[in-house]
Design a protein around this motif. Structure first.
Motif, mmCIF file in Angstrom:
data_model
loop_
_atom_site.group_PDB
_atom_site.id
_atom_site.type_symbol
_atom_site.label_atom_id
_atom_site.label_comp_id
_atom_site.label_asym_id
_atom_site.label_seq_id
_atom_site.Cartn_x
_atom_site.Cartn_y
_atom_site.Cartn_z
ATOM 1 N N PHE A 211 0.844 -1.192 0.000
ATOM 2 C CA PHE A 211 0.000 0.000 0.000
ATOM 3 C C PHE A 211 0.880 1.242 0.000
ATOM 4 N N ASP A 212 0.698 2.091 -1.004
ATOM 5 C CA ASP A 212 1.471 3.323 -1.143
ATOM 6 C C ASP A 212 0.661 4.470 -0.544
ATOM 7 N N ALA A 213 1.015 4.871 0.677
ATOM 8 C CA ALA A 213 0.247 5.896 1.380
ATOM 9 C C ALA A 213 0.289 7.237 0.660
ATOM 10 N N ASP A 214 1.435 7.580 0.069
ATOM 11 C CA ASP A 214 1.545 8.857 -0.643
ATOM 12 C C ASP A 214 0.635 8.877 -1.870
ATOM 13 N N ALA A 215 0.609 7.750 -2.593
ATOM 14 C CA ALA A 215 -0.257 7.666 -3.772
ATOM 15 C C ALA A 215 -1.726 7.735 -3.366
ATOM 16 N N ALA A 216 -2.065 7.095 -2.243
ATOM 17 C CA ALA A 216 -3.448 7.125 -1.766
ATOM 18 C C ALA A 216 -3.860 8.549 -1.394
ATOM 19 N N ARG B 282 -4.549 10.581 -4.397
ATOM 20 C CA ARG B 282 -5.811 10.206 -5.034
ATOM 21 C C ARG B 282 -7.020 10.639 -4.215
ATOM 22 N N GLY B 283 -6.783 11.139 -3.009
ATOM 23 C CA GLY B 283 -7.887 11.540 -2.149
ATOM 24 C C GLY B 283 -8.499 10.397 -1.375
ATOM 25 N N GLN B 284 -7.800 9.248 -1.315
ATOM 26 C CA GLN B 284 -8.308 8.126 -0.540
ATOM 27 C C GLN B 284 -8.129 8.385 0.943
ATOM 28 N N ARG B 285 -9.083 7.913 1.725
ATOM 29 C CA ARG B 285 -9.040 8.086 3.164
ATOM 30 C C ARG B 285 -9.047 6.725 3.847
#
Length: 234
Positions: free
Chosen positions: A62-67, A70-73
């Motif tokens: 899981f790439d936290a920076d990419a998330a 993307r606006g993922q929470r």
């Protein structure tokens, strides 16, 4: 790459980097450690349990920076669609308890869509599983599923089964074997019997029996088998 491990596929899906591997339990464990995964003490036994049934594993980072970009929470899911040609699927449940204490709860749902009522092993009853739904799938459900991207394969009719997992981690000593024809699920696939000896001519799994460890977890909403702990910043 770790010796004895073959990387079959690498793909990025949203904020997930997914790798499909082929190898033995020890070799996959070494690969995971070398790539920064923190494996709990019980991992070698569990990886061997699955490698003896199928040498194919799926690992996700899981790439936290990419998330964040993307606006993922926290709590947002990422659907992963994996196609595996198999006559009779099986659902890896034992791995859901990996890294948990014996008394920790495991809650998940398994949905099966088959041509007819399937036979299940173990049968969901007083063993950490509960059969919540078993009936002909409605036309509206099938039409809705068929309208999604990549889901044109959904048939015109089928049988829908929902199994709830409500167990302590110590209860999950098995997987869920499915016979889509409604007859005799495999005791080996269910983890109730050991696979045949490698010396036995029948020990080599048929192509249709090879499954990806982790595909079921995608449906359970926990697609990461081996994962790095990288929380999303809300």
């Amino acid at each position: 790459a770790a010796k004895g491990v073959e990387v079959l596929m690498e793909v990025r899906i949203d904020a997930l980097d997914i790798t499909v591997l082929k190898g033995g339990g020890a070799e996959v464990g070494e690969w995971a450690t070398a790539h920064g995964f923190r494996l709990p003490p019980a991992a070698p036994e569990v990886l061997d349990f699955y490698a003896n049934r199928s040498p194919i594993f799926l690992a996700a980072v899981f790439d936290a920076d990419a998330a964040k970009a993307r606006g993922q929470r926290i709590g947002d899911g990422t659907p992963v669609h994996v196609t595996i040609p198999t006559k009779n699927p099986w659902v890896p449940l034992r791995i859901l308890g990996l890294g948990k204490n014996a008394g920790d709860r495991v809650d998940a749902d398994v949905f099966l869509l088959t041509d007819q009522r399937p036979a299940l092993l173990p049968y969901p009853f007083a063993n950490g599983m509960r059969l919540d739904h078993s009936a002909v799938a409605t036309d509206s459900l099938l039409s809705d599923l068929r309208s999604d991207k990549g889901m044109g394969w959904v048939p015109q009719s089928g049988w829908l089964t929902k199994i709830a997992i409500d167990a302590s981690a110590s209860q999950l000593t098995y997987d869920l074997a499915v016979d889509a024809g409604g007859t005799s699920p495999s005791r080996v696939a269910a983890g109730l019997e050991a696979p045949p000896s490698p010396a036995s001519p029948s020990s080599q799994p048929a192509t249709e029996e090879i499954a990806l460890i982790g595909i079921a977890l995608a449906f359970l909403g926990a697609i990461v088998i081996l994962r790095k702990s990288q929380p999303v910043t809300a």
